[in-house]
Write a protein that holds these residues in place. Structure first.
Motif, PDB file in Angstrom:
ATOM      1  N   THR A 111     -32.874   3.878 -25.902  1.00  0.00           N
ATOM      2  CA  THR A 111     -33.614   4.100 -25.703  1.00  0.00           C
ATOM      3  C   THR A 111     -33.409   2.551 -24.512  1.00  0.00           C
ATOM      4  N   GLN A 112     -33.514   1.515 -24.734  1.00  0.00           N
ATOM      5  CA  GLN A 112     -32.714   0.263 -23.931  1.00  0.00           C
ATOM      6  C   GLN A 112     -31.930   0.156 -22.672  1.00  0.00           C
ATOM      7  N   PHE A 113     -30.621   1.188 -23.234  1.00  0.00           N
ATOM      8  CA  PHE A 113     -29.896   0.989 -21.182  1.00  0.00           C
ATOM      9  C   PHE A 113     -30.801   2.221 -20.660  1.00  0.00           C
ATOM     10  N   LYS A 114     -31.304   3.222 -21.490  1.00  0.00           N
ATOM     11  CA  LYS A 114     -32.007   4.039 -20.494  1.00  0.00           C
ATOM     12  C   LYS A 114     -32.883   3.250 -19.805  1.00  0.00           C
ATOM     13  N   TYR A 129     -23.949  -0.824 -21.493  1.00  0.00           N
ATOM     14  CA  TYR A 129     -23.575   0.402 -22.652  1.00  0.00           C
ATOM     15  C   TYR A 129     -23.723  -0.278 -23.772  1.00  0.00           C
ATOM     16  N   ASP A 130     -22.638  -1.386 -24.222  1.00  0.00           N
ATOM     17  CA  ASP A 130     -21.977  -0.996 -25.314  1.00  0.00           C
ATOM     18  C   ASP A 130     -23.106  -2.569 -25.804  1.00  0.00           C
ATOM     19  N   TYR A 131     -23.537  -3.036 -25.385  1.00  0.00           N
ATOM     20  CA  TYR A 131     -23.970  -4.101 -25.758  1.00  0.00           C
ATOM     21  C   TYR A 131     -24.741  -3.922 -27.423  1.00  0.00           C
ATOM     22  N   PRO A 132     -25.032  -2.821 -27.810  1.00  0.00           N
ATOM     23  CA  PRO A 132     -25.545  -2.657 -29.068  1.00  0.00           C
ATOM     24  C   PRO A 132     -24.498  -2.568 -30.033  1.00  0.00           C
TER      25      PRO A 132
END
Ligand code: TYM
Length: 336
Positions: A111-114, A129-132
């Protein structure tokens, strides 16, 4: 033994949300976990800071400032390993390995990316996008058992567990420990002072909504005195605050700052209005946050001392990370 690891982005100063939600827990764990023979590691997530544009000079300055703030808030670099992510290349290296284990479908659910990409998904960086996956590498590198974070990071840690489980299964290994998120009971999610439907965050457009640790005493007090509330009196029980989110948020902040329960604080104010509550909250906040700010300003006088703290921490972190990175490389067939 427990191994506690957590991180914070340097972008934007420390504010009341990440202070109460995370950093206050970090200092408490430093004492508790170390008494049991465990280890606490905290880092400035400067690599995560790159996922949205930041000028290089600002990133450098904010990394220094965040380090000083953490030390001022009670993270003791002699007892906790304090470092910045970029000085430990194993974070980036493991992140690439884990990119091949994580699934696109998993990241699509974050949800954080969205929220952060908003309508401009095509224009968002691949890093955002790849952050996690980098975050998964951050914790899996150290055999982390516990990760103290605010509620907004829970989904990312569940992803880290999924990645660890899939890696262990796919490569028939027990290399990765599954980390447990520790969500602050006192302050899982501190909300904006202007809009209790939004979490307190540096990206909130209103300056009045975010109390920063660098704010002067006057500014801190002013933000609380002008915080949005309702005209009703404070009730006798927490349950009666269920549909009064602004009031509930201020009570949460008061209790977390005072190390008391919300019910206990309510006992002092039941039947009184916010005209009585808010000035007391303002005084309490200034008393708790002012000394941290003053100490931070003092520490910033000696930037080379701060640099030395990060260097020493990174050296220890590199030593701890090396065998786990090596284990992942071996498991995947990269070591000949
Ligand atoms: P960041 O930098 O946004 O926030 C740092 C920590 O503060 C918590 N937090 C809050 N808690 C309660 N109420 C709020 N309004 C609030 N705002 C922030 C966050 O939950 C977090 O614990 N991705 C992370 C940084 C990170 C990390 C990691 C954390 C990178 N790698 C590995 C743990 C483990 C982040 O952006 O946090």
């Amino acid at each position: 033994a427990k191994r506690v690891v957590s991180g914070i982005k340097p972008t934007g100063n420390l504010h009341l949300g990440n202070y109460l939600g995370a950093v206050k827990q970090w200092t408490a764990m430093q004492d508790r976990v170390q008494a049991e023979g465990g280890e606490t590691m905290y880092f400035i997530a400067d690599l995560h800071g790159l996922t949205e544009w930041i000028a290089p000079a600002d990133l450098r300055q904010q990394t220094i400032e965040m380090t000083a703030t953490l030390v001022a808030a009670g993270i003791d670099p002699d007892r906790s390993i304090l470092f910045n992510q970029a000085r430990v290349p194993a974070h980036s290296e493991l992140s690439w390995l884990l990119n091949n284990v994580a699934r696109v479908g998993w990241l699509n659910r974050m949800t954080q990316f969205k929220d952060k990409a908003g309508k401009n998904r095509e224009g968002a960086s691949v890093g955002l996008y790849d952050y996690p996956v980098l975050m998964a590498a951050d914790v899996l590198l150290y055999n982390t058992t516990h990760v103290p974070v605010g509620e907004d990071q829970k989904q990312h840690l569940e992803l880290a567990r999924d990645i660890a489980t899939k890696f262990n299964t796919d490569y028939a290994t027990t290399l990765f420990t599954l980390p447990e998120p520790l969500i602050s009971a006192a302050a899982p999610r501190i909300m904006s002072l202007r809009d209790a439907s939004a979490k307190m965050s540096k990206s909130n457009p209103s300056e009045q909504s975010v109390v920063k640790l660098v704010d002067s005493d006057e500014v801190i007090a002013d933000k609380f005195r002008k915080a949005k509330t309702d005209p009703d009196l404070l009730p006798a029980t927490i349950e009666e605050l269920a549909d009064r989110p602004e009031a509930r948020n201020l009570l949460t902040i008061f209790a977390a700052l005072a190390d008391r329960t919300p019910a206990d604080v309510l006992g002092d104010y039941a039947g009184k209005g916010f005209g009585a509550f808010k000035p007391d909250l303002a005084d309490l906040a200034v008393a708790k946050l002012g000394p941290i700010r003053n100490e931070m300003v003092r520490l910033l006088d000696d930037r080379s001392a701060i640099d030395a703290i990060l260097n020493k921490g990174a050296e220890k972190a590199r030593d701890l990370a090396a065998p786990v990175l090596r284990g992942a490389q071996e498991a995947m067939g990269l070591v000949l």
